[in-house]
Design a protein around this motif. Sequence first.
Motif, mmCIF file in Angstrom:
data_model
loop_
_atom_site.group_PDB
_atom_site.id
_atom_site.type_symbol
_atom_site.label_atom_id
_atom_site.label_comp_id
_atom_site.label_asym_id
_atom_site.label_seq_id
_atom_site.Cartn_x
_atom_site.Cartn_y
_atom_site.Cartn_z
ATOM 1 N N LYS A 180 18.064 -20.490 -34.027
ATOM 2 C CA LYS A 180 19.383 -20.429 -33.831
ATOM 3 C C LYS A 180 19.373 -19.391 -32.823
ATOM 4 N N LYS A 181 20.854 -19.649 -32.428
ATOM 5 C CA LYS A 181 21.485 -19.169 -31.772
ATOM 6 C C LYS A 181 21.737 -17.549 -31.506
ATOM 7 N N TYR A 182 21.533 -16.780 -30.680
ATOM 8 C CA TYR A 182 22.460 -15.593 -30.845
ATOM 9 C C TYR A 182 22.943 -15.272 -29.240
ATOM 10 N N ARG A 183 23.950 -14.633 -29.865
ATOM 11 C CA ARG A 183 25.092 -14.470 -28.366
ATOM 12 C C ARG A 183 24.859 -12.633 -28.271
ATOM 13 N N GLU A 184 24.772 -12.063 -27.654
ATOM 14 C CA GLU A 184 25.290 -10.443 -26.703
ATOM 15 C C GLU A 184 25.897 -9.732 -26.732
ATOM 16 N N LYS A 185 26.454 -8.842 -28.245
ATOM 17 C CA LYS A 185 27.537 -8.325 -27.958
ATOM 18 C C LYS A 185 27.831 -6.891 -28.146
ATOM 19 N N THR A 186 27.582 -6.415 -27.074
ATOM 20 C CA THR A 186 27.791 -5.124 -26.503
ATOM 21 C C THR A 186 26.575 -5.198 -24.978
ATOM 22 N N PHE A 187 27.401 -4.196 -23.688
ATOM 23 C CA PHE A 187 26.802 -4.476 -22.505
ATOM 24 C C PHE A 187 25.444 -3.410 -23.244
ATOM 25 N N THR A 188 25.701 -2.775 -24.020
ATOM 26 C CA THR A 188 24.142 -2.037 -23.956
ATOM 27 C C THR A 188 23.164 -2.181 -24.336
ATOM 28 N N GLU A 190 20.168 -3.683 -26.973
ATOM 29 C CA GLU A 190 20.235 -4.266 -28.427
ATOM 30 C C GLU A 190 19.049 -4.016 -28.298
ATOM 31 N N ASP A 191 19.089 -2.759 -29.116
ATOM 32 C CA ASP A 191 17.731 -2.059 -29.527
ATOM 33 C C ASP A 191 15.987 -3.104 -29.583
ATOM 34 N N TRP A 192 16.785 -4.063 -30.937
ATOM 35 C CA TRP A 192 15.979 -4.790 -31.812
ATOM 36 C C TRP A 192 15.917 -6.169 -31.382
ATOM 37 N N VAL A 220 14.758 -5.457 -28.081
ATOM 38 C CA VAL A 220 12.941 -4.915 -27.510
ATOM 39 C C VAL A 220 12.448 -4.602 -28.210
ATOM 40 N N GLU A 221 12.605 -4.137 -29.043
ATOM 41 C CA GLU A 221 11.635 -3.657 -29.870
ATOM 42 C C GLU A 221 10.388 -4.416 -30.974
ATOM 43 N N ASN A 222 12.104 -5.528 -31.285
ATOM 44 C CA ASN A 222 11.271 -6.723 -32.330
ATOM 45 C C ASN A 222 11.748 -7.453 -32.479
ATOM 46 N N PRO A 223 11.973 -8.726 -31.062
ATOM 47 C CA PRO A 223 12.431 -9.467 -30.608
ATOM 48 C C PRO A 223 11.913 -11.184 -31.481
ATOM 49 N N LYS A 224 12.775 -11.768 -31.707
ATOM 50 C CA LYS A 224 12.536 -13.204 -32.847
ATOM 51 C C LYS A 224 11.790 -14.771 -32.221
ATOM 52 N N ASP A 225 11.707 -14.751 -32.867
ATOM 53 C CA ASP A 225 10.325 -16.573 -31.852
ATOM 54 C C ASP A 225 12.135 -17.447 -32.381
ATOM 55 N N ASP A 239 29.894 0.367 -21.265
ATOM 56 C CA ASP A 239 28.899 1.576 -20.810
ATOM 57 C C ASP A 239 27.171 1.313 -19.639
ATOM 58 N N VAL A 240 27.600 1.447 -18.754
ATOM 59 C CA VAL A 240 26.400 1.026 -17.975
ATOM 60 C C VAL A 240 25.149 1.476 -17.979
ATOM 61 N N LYS A 241 24.964 2.416 -18.360
ATOM 62 C CA LYS A 241 23.973 3.655 -19.036
ATOM 63 C C LYS A 241 22.579 2.657 -18.664
ATOM 64 N N ASP A 242 22.838 2.270 -19.405
ATOM 65 C CA ASP A 242 21.504 1.157 -19.171
ATOM 66 C C ASP A 242 21.347 0.352 -17.966
ATOM 67 N N LEU A 243 21.805 -0.080 -17.629
ATOM 68 C CA LEU A 243 21.895 -1.170 -16.204
ATOM 69 C C LEU A 243 21.613 0.188 -14.890
ATOM 70 N N VAL A 244 22.401 1.199 -15.307
ATOM 71 C CA VAL A 244 22.028 2.138 -13.677
ATOM 72 C C VAL A 244 21.407 3.360 -13.343
ATOM 73 N N SER A 245 20.666 2.934 -12.654
ATOM 74 C CA SER A 245 19.088 3.937 -12.890
ATOM 75 C C SER A 245 19.914 5.554 -12.789
ATOM 76 N N LYS A 246 19.308 6.340 -13.558
ATOM 77 C CA LYS A 246 19.637 8.122 -13.839
ATOM 78 C C LYS A 246 18.961 8.669 -11.952
ATOM 79 N N ARG A 247 18.857 8.039 -11.637
ATOM 80 C CA ARG A 247 18.328 8.475 -10.446
ATOM 81 C C ARG A 247 18.831 7.846 -8.886
ATOM 82 N N TRP A 248 19.977 7.419 -9.679
ATOM 83 C CA TRP A 248 20.483 6.796 -8.876
ATOM 84 C C TRP A 248 21.754 7.361 -7.770
#
Length: 292
Positions: free
Chosen positions: A94-102, A104-106, A108-113, A280-289
Amino acid sequence: MIIVRLRGGLGNQMFQYAMGRRIANDLGTSLKLDLTSLLKTYKSQMVTNRDYQLDIFNLEPIFLIQPDLLIKLDKLGLNFVSQFIKGIKLLGIKKYREKTFTVEDWIVENPKDNFLYSGYWQSEKYFKSAEDLLRKDFQFKDILSPQAQDIFDKIKSENAVCVHMRRGDYVDNPVFNSGSLDYFTSAANYINEHTEKPHFFVFSDDPEWCLKNVKFEQDFTIVDYKTNKIKFKEDLQLMSSCEHFVMSASSFSWWAVWLSNKEGNIVVAPKPWFLNSENDVKDLVSKRWIRL
């Protein structure tokens, strides 16, 4: 089996590989790299044609289709991409295309084979759990050329600050922020105020422009050298050897910081990251920068 579609330059390919490597490792399955989009020749001026560039590292890739074959098919003008997609579906992938720049929790937490993942995946959250594994994969394969080694030695003798000025296809682009001279000057001044005797090493895909236009008040060097090796590979290695960073809004800058792996260093990044985007680049740019 996990398949990751590569596209873009080195920084993008590193993000895509890192996400796929983490998922495959978590699921105990294999990772295959799909180069169908990467090695296809695009005629649009909005698209920069790229090659597979991860071969500068010590990782051992498994390709879904060998690069030489894809290049031959592209030259023949055959629509191998659509045929490839049909073939993948027949194999139950199955093909999955990234839907958002932030993030996608699934994923990270429950990726599919048995998925083909298509996207840019620009966040450390996608591969943080595999950091040790990736730092081994992203070790540079070859030693520096003598010209680059001279610069490396100078970097190590200074309180070195990497200034990355990404130009090329960023200039006059309505989306990407190449950064103004005012931004780079303000960033240099900030670092000068917060560290002792910095020496700024300016890296760019357009060093001639930098030689004509960059005028820092502090000590600085425009990095401009000739080499018989891969220039972008040596630039990334040199950049990552610096202590502090003034970034462009570029994945190449991002990975130089990540590879440096220095705690407590000063990193200045541009704000905004994109010129004309709601991403939204909050998941790309580190908070300490520091954002300037």
